[in-house]
Design a protein around this motif. Structure first.
Motif, PDB file in Angstrom:
ATOM      1  N   THR A 156       0.836  -1.205   0.000  1.00  0.00           N
ATOM      2  CA  THR A 156       0.000   0.000   0.000  1.00  0.00           C
ATOM      3  C   THR A 156       0.867   1.250   0.000  1.00  0.00           C
ATOM      4  N   TYR A 157       1.853   1.303   0.897  1.00  0.00           N
ATOM      5  CA  TYR A 157       2.697   2.499   0.988  1.00  0.00           C
ATOM      6  C   TYR A 157       3.530   2.706  -0.272  1.00  0.00           C
ATOM      7  N   ASN A 158       3.956   1.624  -0.901  1.00  0.00           N
ATOM      8  CA  ASN A 158       4.699   1.727  -2.150  1.00  0.00           C
ATOM      9  C   ASN A 158       3.827   2.348  -3.245  1.00  0.00           C
ATOM     10  N   LEU A 159       2.578   1.900  -3.334  1.00  0.00           N
ATOM     11  CA  LEU A 159       1.672   2.460  -4.344  1.00  0.00           C
ATOM     12  C   LEU A 159       1.314   3.908  -4.037  1.00  0.00           C
ATOM     13  N   ILE A 160       1.143   4.232  -2.762  1.00  0.00           N
ATOM     14  CA  ILE A 160       0.875   5.625  -2.390  1.00  0.00           C
ATOM     15  C   ILE A 160       2.035   6.501  -2.852  1.00  0.00           C
ATOM     16  N   ARG A 161       3.257   6.045  -2.605  1.00  0.00           N
ATOM     17  CA  ARG A 161       4.443   6.806  -3.005  1.00  0.00           C
ATOM     18  C   ARG A 161       4.496   6.984  -4.523  1.00  0.00           C
ATOM     19  N   LYS A 162       4.296   5.880  -5.253  1.00  0.00           N
ATOM     20  CA  LYS A 162       4.356   5.952  -6.717  1.00  0.00           C
ATOM     21  C   LYS A 162       3.286   6.880  -7.287  1.00  0.00           C
ATOM     22  N   LEU A 163       2.065   6.752  -6.781  1.00  0.00           N
ATOM     23  CA  LEU A 163       0.980   7.589  -7.296  1.00  0.00           C
ATOM     24  C   LEU A 163       1.155   9.052  -6.884  1.00  0.00           C
ATOM     25  N   SER A 164       1.785   9.290  -5.756  1.00  0.00           N
ATOM     26  CA  SER A 164       2.095  10.667  -5.345  1.00  0.00           C
ATOM     27  C   SER A 164       3.134  11.271  -6.281  1.00  0.00           C
ATOM     28  N   GLU A 165       4.159  10.485  -6.604  1.00  0.00           N
ATOM     29  CA  GLU A 165       5.217  10.952  -7.515  1.00  0.00           C
ATOM     30  C   GLU A 165       4.656  11.271  -8.895  1.00  0.00           C
ATOM     31  N   ARG A 166       3.640  10.529  -9.309  1.00  0.00           N
ATOM     32  CA  ARG A 166       3.042  10.737 -10.635  1.00  0.00           C
ATOM     33  C   ARG A 166       1.956  11.804 -10.630  1.00  0.00           C
ATOM     34  N   GLY A 167       1.638  12.365  -9.458  1.00  0.00           N
ATOM     35  CA  GLY A 167       0.668  13.455  -9.387  1.00  0.00           C
ATOM     36  C   GLY A 167      -0.777  13.019  -9.243  1.00  0.00           C
ATOM     37  N   PHE A 168      -1.010  11.758  -8.924  1.00  0.00           N
ATOM     38  CA  PHE A 168      -2.369  11.272  -8.744  1.00  0.00           C
ATOM     39  C   PHE A 168      -2.878  11.493  -7.319  1.00  0.00           C
ATOM     40  N   LEU A 169      -1.952  11.462  -6.359  1.00  0.00           N
ATOM     41  CA  LEU A 169      -2.306  11.550  -4.943  1.00  0.00           C
ATOM     42  C   LEU A 169      -1.494  12.623  -4.258  1.00  0.00           C
ATOM     43  N   LYS A 170      -2.032  13.043  -3.106  1.00  0.00           N
ATOM     44  CA  LYS A 170      -1.265  13.874  -2.186  1.00  0.00           C
ATOM     45  C   LYS A 170      -1.280  13.143  -0.857  1.00  0.00           C
ATOM     46  N   SER A 171      -0.111  12.955  -0.283  1.00  0.00           N
ATOM     47  CA  SER A 171       0.007  12.312   1.022  1.00  0.00           C
ATOM     48  C   SER A 171       0.762  13.273   1.925  1.00  0.00           C
ATOM     49  N   GLU A 172       0.014  13.953   2.795  1.00  0.00           N
ATOM     50  CA  GLU A 172       0.596  14.942   3.678  1.00  0.00           C
ATOM     51  C   GLU A 172       0.119  14.711   5.095  1.00  0.00           C
ATOM     52  N   ASN A 173       1.039  14.769   6.037  1.00  0.00           N
ATOM     53  CA  ASN A 173       0.697  14.577   7.450  1.00  0.00           C
ATOM     54  C   ASN A 173      -0.128  13.312   7.655  1.00  0.00           C
ATOM     55  N   ALA A 174       0.272  12.240   6.991  1.00  0.00           N
ATOM     56  CA  ALA A 174      -0.372  10.923   7.093  1.00  0.00           C
ATOM     57  C   ALA A 174      -1.817  10.917   6.586  1.00  0.00           C
ATOM     58  N   THR A 175      -2.185  11.932   5.778  1.00  0.00           N
ATOM     59  CA  THR A 175      -3.515  11.989   5.188  1.00  0.00           C
ATOM     60  C   THR A 175      -3.383  11.895   3.673  1.00  0.00           C
ATOM     61  N   VAL A 176      -4.142  10.981   3.094  1.00  0.00           N
ATOM     62  CA  VAL A 176      -4.071  10.738   1.651  1.00  0.00           C
ATOM     63  C   VAL A 176      -5.337  11.266   0.980  1.00  0.00           C
ATOM     64  N   THR A 177      -5.156  12.046  -0.077  1.00  0.00           N
ATOM     65  CA  THR A 177      -6.276  12.541  -0.887  1.00  0.00           C
ATOM     66  C   THR A 177      -5.916  12.391  -2.363  1.00  0.00           C
ATOM     67  N   ALA A 178      -6.932  12.235  -3.182  1.00  0.00           N
ATOM     68  CA  ALA A 178      -6.728  12.118  -4.629  1.00  0.00           C
ATOM     69  C   ALA A 178      -6.600  13.506  -5.240  1.00  0.00           C
ATOM     70  N   LEU A 179      -5.708  13.633  -6.203  1.00  0.00           N
ATOM     71  CA  LEU A 179      -5.546  14.887  -6.941  1.00  0.00           C
ATOM     72  C   LEU A 179      -6.254  14.832  -8.292  1.00  0.00           C
ATOM     73  N   VAL A 180      -6.737  13.661  -8.663  1.00  0.00           N
ATOM     74  CA  VAL A 180      -7.500  13.504  -9.902  1.00  0.00           C
ATOM     75  C   VAL A 180      -8.858  12.908  -9.551  1.00  0.00           C
ATOM     76  N   LYS A 181      -9.833  13.251 -10.349  1.00  0.00           N
ATOM     77  CA  LYS A 181     -11.181  12.735 -10.137  1.00  0.00           C
ATOM     78  C   LYS A 181     -11.365  11.417 -10.886  1.00  0.00           C
ATOM     79  N   LYS A 182     -12.250  10.605 -10.366  1.00  0.00           N
ATOM     80  CA  LYS A 182     -12.553   9.324 -10.992  1.00  0.00           C
ATOM     81  C   LYS A 182     -13.021   9.552 -12.441  1.00  0.00           C
ATOM     82  N   GLU A 183     -13.795  10.616 -12.666  1.00  0.00           N
ATOM     83  CA  GLU A 183     -14.318  10.924 -14.000  1.00  0.00           C
ATOM     84  C   GLU A 183     -13.200  11.231 -14.990  1.00  0.00           C
ATOM     85  N   GLN A 184     -12.119  11.873 -14.522  1.00  0.00           N
ATOM     86  CA  GLN A 184     -10.986  12.174 -15.399  1.00  0.00           C
ATOM     87  C   GLN A 184     -10.324  10.882 -15.877  1.00  0.00           C
ATOM     88  N   VAL A 185     -10.148   9.960 -14.951  1.00  0.00           N
ATOM     89  CA  VAL A 185      -9.529   8.681 -15.286  1.00  0.00           C
ATOM     90  C   VAL A 185     -10.434   7.893 -16.228  1.00  0.00           C
TER      91      VAL A 185
END
Length: 121
Positions: A43-72
């Motif tokens: 899970t943490y590996n995927l969070i890191r990868k998706l954060s690096e690619r701009g899909f997610l933001k992981s700050e202060n142990a809180t994860v949020t999506a930066l893209v909408k499901k509709e965009q994907v």
């Protein structure tokens, strides 16, 4: 970000995030174990990868999506039409409807979408 291509595991993680965001990374890890059978490092590996690619933001142990499901979904749909039907929307619709029937309401809805797309040109 122009490209919204996701591998299956990435999409599955994002789906859980879309349904539960904002979500604590520890809670997300537990949810992934429960729903997907993934261990914490996966899970943490995927969070890191998706954060690096701009899909997610992981700050202060809180994860949020930066893209909408509709965009994907839009990107994935466009890629299906491009890859399998040479970019031809009529060829895609023909193949999709082959042997199927749709209701009058569905046909009217599709017609409204086409009319709207035509007016936007």
């Amino acid at each position: 970000m122009e490209e919204y291509k996701l591998f299956d595991a990435e999409y599955r993680l994002l789906s859980l995030i879309w349904e539960n965001e904002p979500i604590n990374s520890t809670q997300l890890s537990k949810l992934c174990l429960e729903k997907l059978g993934w261990k914490k490092p996966t899970t943490y590996n995927l969070i890191r990868k998706l954060s690096e690619r701009g899909f997610l933001k992981s700050e202060n142990a809180t994860v949020t999506a930066l893209v909408k499901k509709e965009q994907v979904a839009k990107y994935e749909g466009e890629m299906v039409v491009e890859k399998n039907f040479g970019g031809s929307l009529p060829a895609f619709i023909s193949a999709f409807l082959d042997g199927k029937t749709i209701s009058a309401e569905e046909a009217d809805e599709v017609k409204r979408m086409i009319d709207k797309a035509r007016r936007n040109k």
